[in-house]
Design a protein around this motif. Structure first.
Motif, PDB file in Angstrom:
ATOM      1  N   THR A  36       0.829  -1.201   0.000  1.00  0.00           N
ATOM      2  CA  THR A  36       0.000   0.000   0.000  1.00  0.00           C
ATOM      3  C   THR A  36       0.866   1.254   0.000  1.00  0.00           C
ATOM      4  OG1 THR A  36      -1.635  -1.203   1.292  1.00  0.00           O
ATOM      5  CG2 THR A  36      -1.845   1.181   1.266  1.00  0.00           C
ATOM      6  N   GLU A  37       0.426   2.276  -0.713  1.00  0.00           N
ATOM      7  CA  GLU A  37       1.105   3.572  -0.686  1.00  0.00           C
ATOM      8  C   GLU A  37       0.541   4.376   0.488  1.00  0.00           C
ATOM      9  OE1 GLU A  37       2.120   6.815  -4.007  1.00  0.00           O
ATOM     10  OE2 GLU A  37      -0.008   6.665  -3.548  1.00  0.00           O
ATOM     11  N   TYR A  38       1.420   4.828   1.382  1.00  0.00           N
ATOM     12  CA  TYR A  38       0.994   5.566   2.572  1.00  0.00           C
ATOM     13  C   TYR A  38       1.227   7.058   2.401  1.00  0.00           C
ATOM     14  CZ  TYR A  38       0.511   1.167   5.075  1.00  0.00           C
ATOM     15  OH  TYR A  38       0.113  -0.083   5.474  1.00  0.00           O
ATOM     16  N   HIS A  39       0.288   7.821   2.912  1.00  0.00           N
ATOM     17  CA  HIS A  39       0.366   9.285   2.920  1.00  0.00           C
ATOM     18  C   HIS A  39       0.529   9.750   4.359  1.00  0.00           C
ATOM     19  CE1 HIS A  39      -1.031   9.884  -1.308  1.00  0.00           C
ATOM     20  NE2 HIS A  39      -1.414   8.636  -1.104  1.00  0.00           N
ATOM     21  N   LEU A  40       1.152  10.911   4.532  1.00  0.00           N
ATOM     22  CA  LEU A  40       1.374  11.453   5.872  1.00  0.00           C
ATOM     23  C   LEU A  40       0.101  12.099   6.395  1.00  0.00           C
ATOM     24  CD1 LEU A  40       3.336  12.153   8.170  1.00  0.00           C
ATOM     25  CD2 LEU A  40       3.679  14.337   7.009  1.00  0.00           C
ATOM     26  N   ALA A  41      -0.364  11.636   7.556  1.00  0.00           N
ATOM     27  CA  ALA A  41      -1.551  12.227   8.171  1.00  0.00           C
ATOM     28  C   ALA A  41      -1.166  13.181   9.297  1.00  0.00           C
ATOM     29  CB  ALA A  41      -2.468  11.134   8.715  1.00  0.00           C
ATOM     30  N   ASP A  42      -0.162  12.798  10.110  1.00  0.00           N
ATOM     31  CA  ASP A  42       0.165  13.607  11.276  1.00  0.00           C
ATOM     32  C   ASP A  42       1.615  13.378  11.679  1.00  0.00           C
ATOM     33  OD1 ASP A  42      -0.411  15.371  13.438  1.00  0.00           O
ATOM     34  OD2 ASP A  42      -0.604  13.651  14.778  1.00  0.00           O
ATOM     35  N   PHE A  43       2.234  14.417  12.226  1.00  0.00           N
ATOM     36  CA  PHE A  43       3.576  14.332  12.780  1.00  0.00           C
ATOM     37  C   PHE A  43       3.557  14.958  14.167  1.00  0.00           C
ATOM     38  CE2 PHE A  43       7.523  16.586  13.682  1.00  0.00           C
ATOM     39  CZ  PHE A  43       8.343  15.495  13.871  1.00  0.00           C
ATOM     40  N   ALA A  44       4.176  14.292  15.151  1.00  0.00           N
ATOM     41  CA  ALA A  44       4.191  14.818  16.520  1.00  0.00           C
ATOM     42  C   ALA A  44       5.541  14.555  17.168  1.00  0.00           C
ATOM     43  CB  ALA A  44       3.087  14.164  17.335  1.00  0.00           C
ATOM     44  N   VAL A  45       5.901  15.443  18.090  1.00  0.00           N
ATOM     45  CA  VAL A  45       7.119  15.301  18.875  1.00  0.00           C
ATOM     46  C   VAL A  45       6.714  15.364  20.339  1.00  0.00           C
ATOM     47  CG1 VAL A  45       9.357  16.315  19.434  1.00  0.00           C
ATOM     48  CG2 VAL A  45       8.482  16.476  17.112  1.00  0.00           C
ATOM     49  N   SER A  46       7.214  14.415  21.139  1.00  0.00           N
ATOM     50  CA  SER A  46       6.911  14.449  22.573  1.00  0.00           C
ATOM     51  C   SER A  46       8.176  14.185  23.370  1.00  0.00           C
ATOM     52  CB  SER A  46       5.844  13.411  22.916  1.00  0.00           C
ATOM     53  OG  SER A  46       6.325  12.109  22.673  1.00  0.00           O
ATOM     54  N   GLY A  47       8.191  14.673  24.597  1.00  0.00           N
ATOM     55  CA  GLY A  47       9.320  14.448  25.491  1.00  0.00           C
ATOM     56  C   GLY A  47      10.426  15.476  25.381  1.00  0.00           C
ATOM     57  N   ASN A  48      10.301  16.423  24.470  1.00  0.00           N
ATOM     58  CA  ASN A  48      11.355  17.426  24.285  1.00  0.00           C
ATOM     59  C   ASN A  48      11.190  18.562  25.288  1.00  0.00           C
ATOM     60  OD1 ASN A  48       8.989  17.945  22.708  1.00  0.00           O
ATOM     61  ND2 ASN A  48      10.034  19.739  21.880  1.00  0.00           N
ATOM     62  N   ARG A  49      12.291  18.897  25.975  1.00  0.00           N
ATOM     63  CA  ARG A  49      12.307  20.044  26.883  1.00  0.00           C
ATOM     64  C   ARG A  49      13.373  21.036  26.464  1.00  0.00           C
ATOM     65  NH1 ARG A  49      13.982  17.409  31.982  1.00  0.00           N
ATOM     66  NH2 ARG A  49      14.940  16.133  30.426  1.00  0.00           N
ATOM     67  N   VAL A  50      14.467  20.542  25.903  1.00  0.00           N
ATOM     68  CA  VAL A  50      15.610  21.386  25.564  1.00  0.00           C
ATOM     69  C   VAL A  50      15.329  22.229  24.327  1.00  0.00           C
ATOM     70  CG1 VAL A  50      18.033  21.369  24.878  1.00  0.00           C
ATOM     71  CG2 VAL A  50      17.212  19.773  26.609  1.00  0.00           C
ATOM     72  N   PHE A  51      14.821  21.589  23.286  1.00  0.00           N
ATOM     73  CA  PHE A  51      14.546  22.287  22.037  1.00  0.00           C
ATOM     74  C   PHE A  51      13.040  22.423  21.865  1.00  0.00           C
ATOM     75  CE2 PHE A  51      18.568  20.003  21.236  1.00  0.00           C
ATOM     76  CZ  PHE A  51      19.381  21.109  21.026  1.00  0.00           C
ATOM     77  N   PRO A  52      12.574  23.597  21.448  1.00  0.00           N
ATOM     78  CA  PRO A  52      11.130  23.751  21.232  1.00  0.00           C
ATOM     79  C   PRO A  52      10.651  22.894  20.060  1.00  0.00           C
ATOM     80  CG  PRO A  52      12.322  25.743  20.573  1.00  0.00           C
ATOM     81  CD  PRO A  52      13.322  24.815  21.177  1.00  0.00           C
TER      82      PRO A  52
END
Length: 182
Positions: A36-52
């Motif tokens: 199957t060809e996949y498309h990007l639905a969502d991107f998330a970053v968690s756990g970061n404190r040093v870099f915004p």
């Protein structure tokens, strides 16, 4: 090739080597399943404190040759580029290491969502970041020097005891010392 074009489930099913006995020429046949060809639905970053989060998200901004290649049409989701996602993960890991987070972990995840109601299959991707503590330089030892004064070598070192660890500055120091020609 396929992973960069959204085919995350691509696999080689078989291969054959066919030799023509009269000419001696060889042909290779490879049987593949694109998946199957996949498309990007969502991107998330968690756990970061040093870099915004917005600074880390810049590693994922689509451009002409960026992480996601878009499909024609404004309402369609971009195709997910798995190879570029892995490269961006390595860049973020390097960013943390250059700021002294030697033991940081950037844990990428890719959650597949099946196609529904005529919409394409999508993925939710991101990083869970474990920053840990910063590492500091305790001591800089110079060993094996028989050609020049130690202070000549120390003048070429860009990282000192008490400084935050930085892979980039260690490499710069190595290159600077190498330029002495000893």
């Amino acid at each position: 090739h396929y992973a960069a074009r959204g085919y995350l489930d691509f696999q080689v099913l078989g291969d054959s080597l066919i030799i023509d006995p009269t000419t001696g020429k060889t042909r290779i046949e490879v049987t593949v399943d694109e998946g199957t060809e996949y498309h990007l639905a969502d991107f998330a970053v968690s756990g970061n404190r040093v870099f915004p989060a917005d600074r880390l998200e810049r590693f994922f901004e689509p451009d002409e040759a960026g992480l996601f290649t878009t499909v024609l049409g404004e309402d369609e989701l971009p195709i997910f580029d798995s190879i570029a996602f892995q490269a961006a993960t390595a860049e973020v890991a390097q960013l943390y290491q250059n700021e002294g987070y030697l033991y940081s972990q950037i844990i990428p995840y890719v959650n597949r969502n099946p196609a529904q109601d005529g919409a394409p299959a999508t993925v939710n991707v991101g990083w869970t970041i474990r920053e840990g503590q910063q590492a500091y330089i305790a001591r800089v030892d110079i060993e094996g020097n028989e050609c020049t004064y130690e202070r000549v070598i120390r003048d070429k070192i860009f990282i000192l005891p008490g400084d935050v660890y930085s892979q980039e500055r260690i490499i710069q120091s190595f290159q600077s010392i190498s330029s002495l020609g000893y």
